[in-house]
Design a protein around this motif. Sequence first.
Motif: not given
Length: 115
Positions: A1-3, A10-14, A42-57
């Motif tokens: 499952m891709t976040p 959140a995962l990149v920080l946690e 794992l942190t690297f893999l969690c950054t890959l979905p960020l390439l699809t677009g902007a994100a805001r928490i």
Amino acid sequence: MTPNPQQAIALVLEIPAISALVLLLLPGRVWPARLNALACALTFLCTLPLLTGAARIDRYLFVDDLNAVFLVLTTFVGMTTAAYSASYLGYEIESGRLKLSYARFYHAMYQAMMF
């Protein structure tokens, strides 16, 4: 499952924060090095979905397209460096130039830096 991008931030920080705490307590030589490399991967893999677009928490934490590229690049370099440093620190411990407790501290501080 891709976040989704919000979960990815959140995962990149946690992941590094939790890993740093675990690495401070983990005994031995091999497992801290493996956990450090695994946490970086794992942190690297969690950054890959960020390439699809902007994100805001929230209104203070926002990742735009340029920041996503920097996050992916930084975590990739961190992942490869963690993999290399695992074998290098093992050599330094075996040669007697580095204490085991310092190597464990190195791995914990490495994750603190990644955080």
